[in-house]
Structures are given as structure tokens and as C-alpha cells.
Design a protein around this motif. Structure first.
Motif, PDB file in Angstrom:
ATOM      1  N   GLN A   1     -41.670   2.704  29.319  1.00  0.00           N
ATOM      2  CA  GLN A   1     -40.511   2.099  29.965  1.00  0.00           C
ATOM      3  C   GLN A   1     -40.398   2.549  31.422  1.00  0.00           C
ATOM      4  O   GLN A   1     -40.162   1.755  32.315  1.00  0.00           O
ATOM      5  CB  GLN A   1     -39.251   2.551  29.232  1.00  0.00           C
ATOM      6  CG  GLN A   1     -38.285   1.437  28.967  1.00  0.00           C
ATOM      7  CD  GLN A   1     -37.255   1.895  27.967  1.00  0.00           C
ATOM      8  OE1 GLN A   1     -36.947   3.085  27.889  1.00  0.00           O
ATOM      9  NE2 GLN A   1     -36.736   0.969  27.199  1.00  0.00           N
ATOM     10  N   ARG A   2     -40.598   3.858  31.593  1.00  0.00           N
ATOM     11  CA  ARG A   2     -40.532   4.400  32.965  1.00  0.00           C
ATOM     12  C   ARG A   2     -41.575   3.746  33.847  1.00  0.00           C
ATOM     13  O   ARG A   2     -41.296   3.381  34.977  1.00  0.00           O
ATOM     14  CB  ARG A   2     -40.787   5.905  32.932  1.00  0.00           C
ATOM     15  CG  ARG A   2     -39.531   6.735  32.795  1.00  0.00           C
ATOM     16  CD  ARG A   2     -39.779   8.148  33.271  1.00  0.00           C
ATOM     17  NE  ARG A   2     -40.943   8.774  32.682  1.00  0.00           N
ATOM     18  CZ  ARG A   2     -40.914   9.503  31.567  1.00  0.00           C
ATOM     19  NH1 ARG A   2     -39.788   9.706  30.933  1.00  0.00           N
ATOM     20  NH2 ARG A   2     -42.002  10.052  31.091  1.00  0.00           N
TER      21      ARG A   2
ATOM     22  N   LEU B   1     -40.560   0.286  34.813  1.00  0.00           N
ATOM     23  CA  LEU B   1     -39.534   0.342  35.850  1.00  0.00           C
ATOM     24  C   LEU B   1     -40.161   0.585  37.208  1.00  0.00           C
ATOM     25  O   LEU B   1     -39.807  -0.042  38.192  1.00  0.00           O
ATOM     26  CB  LEU B   1     -38.553   1.479  35.565  1.00  0.00           C
ATOM     27  CG  LEU B   1     -37.361   1.125  34.703  1.00  0.00           C
ATOM     28  CD1 LEU B   1     -36.461   2.336  34.572  1.00  0.00           C
ATOM     29  CD2 LEU B   1     -36.586  -0.029  35.329  1.00  0.00           C
ATOM     30  N   GLU B   2     -41.125   1.519  37.210  1.00  0.00           N
ATOM     31  CA  GLU B   2     -41.777   1.830  38.477  1.00  0.00           C
ATOM     32  C   GLU B   2     -42.507   0.626  39.042  1.00  0.00           C
ATOM     33  O   GLU B   2     -42.423   0.349  40.226  1.00  0.00           O
ATOM     34  CB  GLU B   2     -42.770   2.971  38.289  1.00  0.00           C
ATOM     35  CG  GLU B   2     -42.233   4.275  38.838  1.00  0.00           C
ATOM     36  CD  GLU B   2     -43.061   5.442  38.354  1.00  0.00           C
ATOM     37  OE1 GLU B   2     -44.292   5.380  38.456  1.00  0.00           O
ATOM     38  OE2 GLU B   2     -42.467   6.416  37.853  1.00  0.00           O
TER      39      GLU B   2
ATOM     40  N   GLU C   1     -41.862  -2.444  38.459  1.00  0.00           N
ATOM     41  CA  GLU C   1     -40.847  -3.384  38.943  1.00  0.00           C
ATOM     42  C   GLU C   1     -40.319  -2.960  40.306  1.00  0.00           C
ATOM     43  O   GLU C   1     -40.162  -3.777  41.199  1.00  0.00           O
ATOM     44  CB  GLU C   1     -39.672  -3.447  37.968  1.00  0.00           C
ATOM     45  CG  GLU C   1     -39.773  -4.585  36.996  1.00  0.00           C
ATOM     46  CD  GLU C   1     -38.745  -4.453  35.893  1.00  0.00           C
ATOM     47  OE1 GLU C   1     -37.599  -4.085  36.207  1.00  0.00           O
ATOM     48  OE2 GLU C   1     -39.091  -4.710  34.735  1.00  0.00           O
ATOM     49  N   ASN C   2     -40.061  -1.659  40.422  1.00  0.00           N
ATOM     50  CA  ASN C   2     -39.588  -1.127  41.692  1.00  0.00           C
ATOM     51  C   ASN C   2     -40.556  -1.414  42.818  1.00  0.00           C
ATOM     52  O   ASN C   2     -40.167  -1.788  43.904  1.00  0.00           O
ATOM     53  CB  ASN C   2     -39.418   0.386  41.600  1.00  0.00           C
ATOM     54  CG  ASN C   2     -37.993   0.737  41.273  1.00  0.00           C
ATOM     55  OD1 ASN C   2     -37.117  -0.107  41.406  1.00  0.00           O
ATOM     56  ND2 ASN C   2     -37.770   1.955  40.847  1.00  0.00           N
TER      57      ASN C   2
END
Ligand SMILES: Nc1ncnc2c1ncn2[C@@H]1O[C@H](COP(=O)(O)OP(=O)(O)OP(=O)(O)O)[C@@H](O)[C@H]1O
Ligand SMILES: [Mg+2]
Length: 457
Positions: free
Chosen positions: A120-121, A124-125, A127-128
Motif C-alpha cells: 500500500q505504501r 501511495l508513493e 501515486e505521489n
């Protein structure tokens, strides 16, 4: 969603197969008995997760992780070890591991949870990063529109200063694009991957601003119920943008001065000295030098902040840029509103050119939005523009001009232009009378009309 691929690397067959059996339902599992065969698999196709043992014959798990993280699409890496110790964990994180788990206490539920969290992390990264790339496009220098000579100088300075760590002071009236320039500096700097943290110094009372910037320990002041990480710390590795810097009080000025000199500071209520690697960009629509003379702003701080000054001229001093700006905004708002507006009539453009834009580019942007929304055909006419732009006469009163001139809000040149327009309006365009009113010769009047592009008036 597809089932994530998981590569388990362990030299002990029982562990390997045990894990495979336990995780098979949740992941698309592959196994390898050493780093070398794992590497062969990793090289062939991207894996979502790599779960590797630390101690193995040949290359160990740490080295494998390090190599895996250098892949174009690196997997989430989790290190397992029977020799659980803090040192290994720290080392593992340094090599790029996303998590660390001790085999001794290994529970499948927990392992699965950890894998999911790490995944998940990573998502997110990614996506960031994508968001970041999009922002980069949005805030690159190419988004600052302007051909006027004064703007060329601004672009050159941005390009020269962005790669450095120099402190930049951006000045200019409200709406001239100071924040846009600050973002462009960050985006074009080697810190672009780091955070850009913005603080509006005028938005907070002095005491709060101090803790906002430097942070505060629990109980540092009434109402400080928990530790607060300051914006400076948050900007670690990136850029801190202090907007309306002219508003900071004396205490914060001293602290900021020290931070700029030594790069160190303390949280409120703490004696522990912290340091941060932060690039400072500040902006103001005030005349900071005037504040220095009035004793309201420290001179030493002024020079620290203005290592590289960038001044954005008011829009009325770069009327040359109005057509390009108006056209770009028109395109943007036509798209946003799904309207087939494509151009501006000559009349509308002339009105835009004549107006004095006290709110600068922000006001122009709003005027075009207004016009696009009201526009009924494919072309914006004078009627679509906001009333203030349509009837600029009201602002060209002699009184208003003199006032603006005396408060420094208007340059001599603009004042002269406005007085000229005013005189012409009063005399219905009669050149002789207008010249008389202004106490200048007809010849001078003509020269000025030409200079300001007002021959048609
Ligand atoms: N040269 C430019 N090209 C394109 N857009 C611009 C330009 N200058 C300003 N803008 C736009 O005008 C608006 C105002 O700009 P910005 O917020 O950067 O102004 P500012 O100087 O920070 O104003 P304030 O002093 O009021 O905070 C923004 O929407 C910005 O994108
Ligand atoms: Mg601003």
C-alpha cells in the motif's frame, strides 16, 4: 485487481514451502533457494513483493534487496531473519528494505498484513510521484507566461537560481505571480522531489507563527497539548516558502536570522538544537526596504533574505504580455467550462490593454473567466468583460492618479499615461484642450500619445 506476485527466497526447504503453502491463496507465489536464482527471476519480470531470508549460502538477503531495489520497477522488499537484532534492521532499511520481520515470531497473519501494508505504501508513493510529475508540468517555468523584457529577466534569474540553494526574495504587487515563481523555483531545483511547504506569515498571530515555523514541545505554551513539528522540519530536503514575509514580528525575525545563518533552531519549550536542510524562498507585496527604514524589519535579515531578489513588475508595466496571458486564460476557461470560446474581439482586446489592472494577473485571469462564462458565441466581446474593465474611466480620475502616485502604487510613467487618458476623456478627445489642461505643448502631447500607444484615443 490482479493478484500480486510474491517471490520467496530461503535456503531452507521447509520454510520456503511452508510459506508458499500459507500464502498461495493470497499471492501469486514463486520460490527460489538462493540469491542467484532469485535474481534470475527478478531480472526476467517485475515482482510486486520480495520476501527474503537474511543468511543464505552465497549472496545474503541484504545484498539481494539492494540489487532488487536498483531494478526499474523494484519490488516491495521484506527481510526475514532468525537473528533478529536492531543492527540488522537498521542495515536492512539502509539497503532499501521496506520492512523487517523476525522468523522466530513469524505469524502468517502478521506477515500477510505487513506485506499488504508495504504494498500500500509503495502504491501511495507511486501515486505521489505521478502527481508530482503532473505538478511539475503545471508549475514549470513554461507556465509563467510573458515576453515583456522585464519578464525575460525574471525567467533568466529563475533558471540561474533554481539549481542553487540561495535564498530568494520575490517582490511585487498582489497578483503579479509571486507564488507561481516560488513554485517554479522549487520545481526546477534539485529539491523538486522533496516537499514544498508554504506558510502565509500574515495569516497567523505572532505567537502561533513562531510555533508553526519552529515547532513546539508539549506544554510549551497554553493549549500546546502535544508536540508540534514545525514547518521548517517538515520542509526537510525541500523548499520552505514564506509568503508575506513583511508581516513577521521581531522575535520570529531573530529566530529566522539565526536559522539562515547557522541552519539550526529549537522547538518552542525545548533546549535541544535541531538542524534542517531547507531552501528558503520568501515573498512580499510590501516595500521591505521601507520597513527596514521604519525600523520594523531587521536590516541584517533583509540582506539574508534578499540574496537573490526577483521583482515582478505590475501588469500595467508589461501590457505587452496582456494578449498572451488573456489568450492562455481564455483557452483554459473555455476548456474548463466546456464552452466553444476561441478568441477575443479587437474591441475586447483594446479594453484589456487600456485597463490599469490594480489586481494584476490575478484580476486579468478573473476577468477572462467572467467573460468566458458570459460569452454566448465563439468570441469574447467588450460586453462580456467585467464592468470595471469595460469602463476604465472611473479609475482614471486625476485625484486617484495623484494618490496612487504619492503612495508609490503607480510608476511615473503610468501616472503620466493615466493623466493623459483622463485629460482626453474630459475634453472628448480634443488634443488642443487636453494639452492645455495638462500644461504641455501639443507636440509633447502627440509624442506621449504615440509613446503610450494611445493615438486612436
Ligand atoms: N506570468 C503568469 N503567467 C500565467 N499565470 C500567471 C502569471 N502570473 C500570475 N499568474 C496567475 O495569476 C494568479 C495570481 O498569481 P499568484 O498567486 O502567484 O500571485 P501573488 O503575487 O502571489 O499574489 P498575492 O500577493 O496576492 O499573494 C494565479 O492564478 C497565477 O497562476
Ligand atoms: Mg501569493
Amino acid at each position: 485487481m490482479t493478484t500480486p506476485t510474491l517471490l520467496i527466497v530461503d535456503d531452507e526447504k521447509t520454510t520456503r514451502e511452508g510459506l508458499r503453502a500459507a500464502l498461495e491463496d493470497k499471492f501469486d507465489v514463486y520460490v527460489a533457494e538462493d540469491a542467484q536464482s532469485a535474481w534470475q527471476l527478478l531480472e526476467k519480470e517485475p515482482f510486486a513483493v520480495l520476501l527474503t531470508d537474511l543468511r543464505m549460502a552465497g549472496e545474503d538477503g541484504l545484498k539481494l534487496i539492494k540489487r532488487a531495489k536498483s531494478l526499474q520497477k523494484p519490488p516491495v522488499c521484506i527481510l526475514m531473519t532468525a537473528y533478529g537484532s536492531e543492527d540488522v534492521a537498521v542495515q536492512a532499511m539502509k539497503e532499501g528494505a521496506d520492512d523487517y520481520i523476525s522468523k522466530g515470531k513469524l505469524q502468517i497473519d502478521e506477515l500477510e498484513l505487513r506485506i499488504r501494508r508495504a504494498l500500500q505504501r509503495q502504491n501511495l508513493e507511486t501515486e505521489n510521484q505521478q502527481l508530482h510529475q503532473r505538478l511539475e508540468k503545471k508549475f514549470g517555468v513554461e507556465n509563467i507566461i510573458g515576453d515583456a523584457p522585464a519578464m525575460k529577466e525574471v525567467f533568466e534569474t529563475i533558471q540561474a537560481v533554481a539549481p542553487t540553494k540561495a535564498t530568494v526574495l520575490i517582490t511585487g504587487e498582489s497578483g503579479t505571480g509571486k507564488e507561481l515563481v516560488a513554485k517554479a523555483i522549487h520545481q526546477n531545483s534539485p529539491r523538486a522531489r522533496g516537499p514544498m511547504v508554504t506558510v502565509n506569515c500574515a495569516a497567523l498571530p505572532a505567537t502561533l507563527l513562531e510555533s508553526e515555523l519552529f515547532g513546539a514541545e508539549r506544554g510549551a505554551y497554553t493549549g500546546a497539548h502535544e508536540r508540534r513539528i514545525g514547518r521548517i522540519e517538515q520542509a526537510q530536503g525541500g523548499t520552505l516558502f514564506l509568503d508575506e514575509i513583511g508581516e513577521i514580528d521581531a522575535t520570529t525575525q531573530v529566530k529566522l536570522l539565526r536559522f539562515l545563518g547557522e541552519r539550526t533552531f529549537e522547538r518552542l519549550g525545548s533546549s535541544k538544537t535541531l538542524s534542517a536542510d531547507v531552501r528558503l524562498v520568501t515573498a512580499t507585496n510590501k516595500d521591505l526596504m521601507a520597513l527596514v527604514k521604519e525600523g520594523k524589519f531587521r536590516e541584517d535579515l533583509y540582506y539574508r533574505l534578499a540574496v537573490v531578489p526577483i521583482h515582478l513588475p505590475p501588469l500595467r508595466e508589461r501590457a505587452l504580455d496582456i494578449p498572451a496571458l488573456a489568450t492562455a486564460f481564455l483557452k483554459e476557461f473555455a476548456e474548463d467550462n466546456g464552452k466553444p470560446v476561441q478568441s477575443l474581439s479587437t474591441e475586447a482586446m483594446e479594453l484589456l490593454l487600456k485597463y490599469h489592472w490594480p489586481g494584476n494577473v490575478r484580476e486579468l485571469r478573473a476577468a477572462i473567466e467572467h467573460a468566458v462564462v458570459l460569452c454566448r458565441g465563439g468570441q469574447i466581446t467588450g460586453r462580456d468583460l467585467p464592468p470595471a474593465v469595460r469602463t476604465p474611466q472611473s479609475v482614471y480620475t486625476e485625484q486617484a492618479t495623484r494618490e496612487q502616485l504619492s503612495t508609490g502604487r503607480l510608476s511615473m510613467k503610468d501616472a503620466a499615461k493615466q493623466l493623459l487618458i483622463h485629460a482626453l476623456q474630459e475634453t472628448n478627445g480634443n488634443r488642443t484642450l487636453a494639452a492645455k489642461k495638462l500644461n504641455i505643448s501639443r507636440r509633447t502631447l502627440h509624442r506621449r500619445l504615440h509613446e503610450f500607444g494611445l493615438e486612436e484615443f
